[in-house]
Design a protein around this motif. Structure first.
Motif, PDB file in Angstrom:
ATOM      1  N   UNK A 109      25.817 -31.246  42.299  1.00  0.00           N
ATOM      2  CA  UNK A 109      26.326 -31.449  40.954  1.00  0.00           C
ATOM      3  C   UNK A 109      25.385 -30.772  39.969  1.00  0.00           C
ATOM      4  N   UNK A 110      25.942 -30.026  39.033  1.00  0.00           N
ATOM      5  CA  UNK A 110      25.185 -29.502  37.903  1.00  0.00           C
ATOM      6  C   UNK A 110      25.853 -30.043  36.648  1.00  0.00           C
ATOM      7  N   UNK A 111      25.252 -31.066  36.051  1.00  0.00           N
ATOM      8  CA  UNK A 111      25.835 -31.729  34.891  1.00  0.00           C
ATOM      9  C   UNK A 111      25.011 -31.423  33.645  1.00  0.00           C
ATOM     10  N   UNK A 112      25.689 -31.351  32.509  1.00  0.00           N
ATOM     11  CA  UNK A 112      25.018 -31.001  31.265  1.00  0.00           C
ATOM     12  C   UNK A 112      25.646 -31.791  30.128  1.00  0.00           C
ATOM     13  N   UNK A 113      24.799 -32.336  29.232  1.00  0.00           N
ATOM     14  CA  UNK A 113      25.345 -33.066  28.104  1.00  0.00           C
ATOM     15  C   UNK A 113      24.271 -33.582  27.179  1.00  0.00           C
ATOM     16  N   UNK A 127      21.992 -27.692  20.330  1.00  0.00           N
ATOM     17  CA  UNK A 127      21.387 -26.439  19.917  1.00  0.00           C
ATOM     18  C   UNK A 127      20.071 -26.086  20.584  1.00  0.00           C
ATOM     19  N   UNK A 128      19.657 -26.825  21.636  1.00  0.00           N
ATOM     20  CA  UNK A 128      18.394 -26.481  22.295  1.00  0.00           C
ATOM     21  C   UNK A 128      18.599 -25.534  23.474  1.00  0.00           C
ATOM     22  N   UNK A 129      19.843 -25.144  23.732  1.00  0.00           N
ATOM     23  CA  UNK A 129      20.100 -24.166  24.786  1.00  0.00           C
ATOM     24  C   UNK A 129      20.544 -24.758  26.098  1.00  0.00           C
ATOM     25  N   UNK A 130      21.159 -25.939  26.088  1.00  0.00           N
ATOM     26  CA  UNK A 130      21.597 -26.576  27.333  1.00  0.00           C
ATOM     27  C   UNK A 130      22.643 -25.731  28.056  1.00  0.00           C
ATOM     28  N   UNK A 131      23.676 -25.328  27.314  1.00  0.00           N
ATOM     29  CA  UNK A 131      24.753 -24.569  27.949  1.00  0.00           C
ATOM     30  C   UNK A 131      24.274 -23.201  28.394  1.00  0.00           C
ATOM     31  N   UNK A 132      23.380 -22.603  27.618  1.00  0.00           N
ATOM     32  CA  UNK A 132      22.819 -21.312  28.026  1.00  0.00           C
ATOM     33  C   UNK A 132      22.100 -21.444  29.364  1.00  0.00           C
ATOM     34  N   UNK A 133      21.283 -22.496  29.512  1.00  0.00           N
ATOM     35  CA  UNK A 133      20.582 -22.711  30.779  1.00  0.00           C
ATOM     36  C   UNK A 133      21.568 -23.027  31.887  1.00  0.00           C
ATOM     37  N   UNK A 134      22.580 -23.836  31.592  1.00  0.00           N
ATOM     38  CA  UNK A 134      23.594 -24.163  32.597  1.00  0.00           C
ATOM     39  C   UNK A 134      24.298 -22.904  33.085  1.00  0.00           C
ATOM     40  N   UNK A 135      24.646 -22.009  32.163  1.00  0.00           N
ATOM     41  CA  UNK A 135      25.281 -20.749  32.563  1.00  0.00           C
ATOM     42  C   UNK A 135      24.357 -19.915  33.432  1.00  0.00           C
ATOM     43  N   UNK A 136      23.067 -19.945  33.109  1.00  0.00           N
ATOM     44  CA  UNK A 136      22.112 -19.146  33.878  1.00  0.00           C
ATOM     45  C   UNK A 136      21.983 -19.677  35.307  1.00  0.00           C
ATOM     46  N   UNK A 137      21.925 -20.997  35.468  1.00  0.00           N
ATOM     47  CA  UNK A 137      21.784 -21.519  36.826  1.00  0.00           C
ATOM     48  C   UNK A 137      23.107 -21.440  37.590  1.00  0.00           C
TER      49      UNK A 137
END
Length: 374
Positions: A211-215, A51-61
């Motif tokens: 690589x752009x990894x998120x988790x 809920x800190x916005x990881x996926x939102x930031x990933x989508x933005x980059x």
């Protein structure tokens, strides 16, 4: 709700762009710099609690990469993808997706048709061998030939694609993977180590692969266990709660832009309740916007709606504890606790922020437990 008031500007949800992406411009600008320099690629790792916005930031980059002319292949991983065979199939399917994009390049058809066909032959052979994504090509891997390692196959496939990118209108290849904490390498089964080794080998040749990894936080430990040099491969962006004044702006600004405001004491109370946690801010904003009337949302509105808001948030919430504290509280020895801790880590509910300490992957879970009847 106020007469003719616009719909709520708040967006509480998984991966949904909020109206105000606060406190993240520094990370976005860093990635822009990486994307401008494809001959010296840098990998990006985004991690943090839920809920800190990881996926939102990933989508933005990801959008920045696509706007910058990179081929982006995206995937959200699930637990089933951690199986070595499924992992190999997923990555080689993504290689095929990138190659299909390249095959549409008019520039390549004019100047590098032979290179393109060689890449199609190679990748076709690999995908047939790994049992996924059958393609009609004459494979160069003969029946009965000894199987190769996944890291070697990925290195060859990445090399072909990145060399083709240099002769096309594309800057390079980005593999954008979300929920990547679910992938853990088992002894003797190549998954993460194969991806990291292949990527490192290609990048050492100054070929444009990123690589752009998120988790969740366990992703850091998973990567380091698979390859000791993984921490040097990534520019890690550890996201936390919004800092002042960005936390207040994320709550206040969307309402102000649409002609409503929160009383100062409401803002103070929400900042205390939310702790700057982006998801909570969106929930509070959305609930107060839709559940109140008038241009100014005041303390009576908050007091009336706070129990309902807390009930909404009680599905989430996470503090930390040492193993010693758990032993004292439970009366169990360390060897009795470890199987339970390991099971919770596997499910993504807790992680190890440091040695001999565990923490929930969602903020403020302790507050939820204290409010919940036994």
């Amino acid at each position: 709700m106020a007469t003719n008031s616009p719909s709520s500007p708040y967006r509480p949800g998984n991966g949904i762009d909020p109206p105000y992406l606060g406190d993240r411009e520094e990370q976005i600008e860093a990635v822009r710099g990486f994307l401008r320099n494809p001959r010296h690629p840098r990998n990006v790792l985004i991690t943090g609690l839920r809920g800190v916005g990881k996926t939102v930031l990933l989508n933005r980059i990801q959008a920045e990469a696509e706007a910058g002319g990179w081929i982006v292949v995206d995937r959200e991983f699930s637990e089933s993808d951690a199986d070595p065979h499924a992992f190999a199939n997923a990555l080689l399917t993504d290689v095929n997706r990138a190659l299909r994009r390249l095959s549409l390049s008019a520039r390549l058809k004019d100047k590098a048709e032979l290179m393109l066909q060689a890449a199609v032959d190679l990748v076709g052979a690999l995908t047939v061998t790994y049992g996924e994504f059958k393609v009609s090509v004459d494979t160069r891997r003969k029946r009965g030939e000894a199987p190769r390692r996944l890291d070697d196959d990925l290195r060859d496939a990445f090399t072909h694609i990145c060399e083709l990118c240099l002769k096309s209108e594309y800057k390079g290849l980005v593999l954008r993977y979300d929920e990547f904490h679910v992938v853990r390498e088992r002894p003797g089964a190549l998954t993460l180590s194969a991806l990291l080794a292949a990527t490192s080998a290609v990048q050492q040749r100054s070929l444009p692969l990123m690589l752009m990894l998120c988790g969740l936080p366990p992703v850091v430990d998973n990567l380091s266990r698979s390859k000791s040099y993984s921490e040097r491969m990534f520019a890690t962006q550890e996201l936390g709660n919004l800092r002042p004044p960005e936390d207040r702006a994320a709550f206040v600004d969307p309402a102000v832009r649409l002609g409503r405001r929160f009383a100062d004491e409401v803002v103070d109370a929400v900042m205390t309740d939310s702790g700057g946690y982006p998801f909570f801010i969106q929930v509070y904003g959305d609930s107060l916007w839709t559940g109140s009337q008038g241009e100014t949302i005041g303390m009576p509105d908050l007091k009336r709606m706070r129990p309902r808001i807390l009930a909404t948030l009680d599905a989430r919430f996470g503090e930390s504890a040492t193993i010693e504290q758990l032993q004292q509280a439970s009366g169990k020895r360390n060897n009795e606790l470890q199987p339970t801790v390991s099971a919770l880590i596997q499910k993504g509910l807790v992680y190890r922020p440091e040695r001999a300490r565990i923490a929930f992957t969602a903020p403020m879970f302790g507050a939820f437990l204290l409010r919940t009847p036994n």
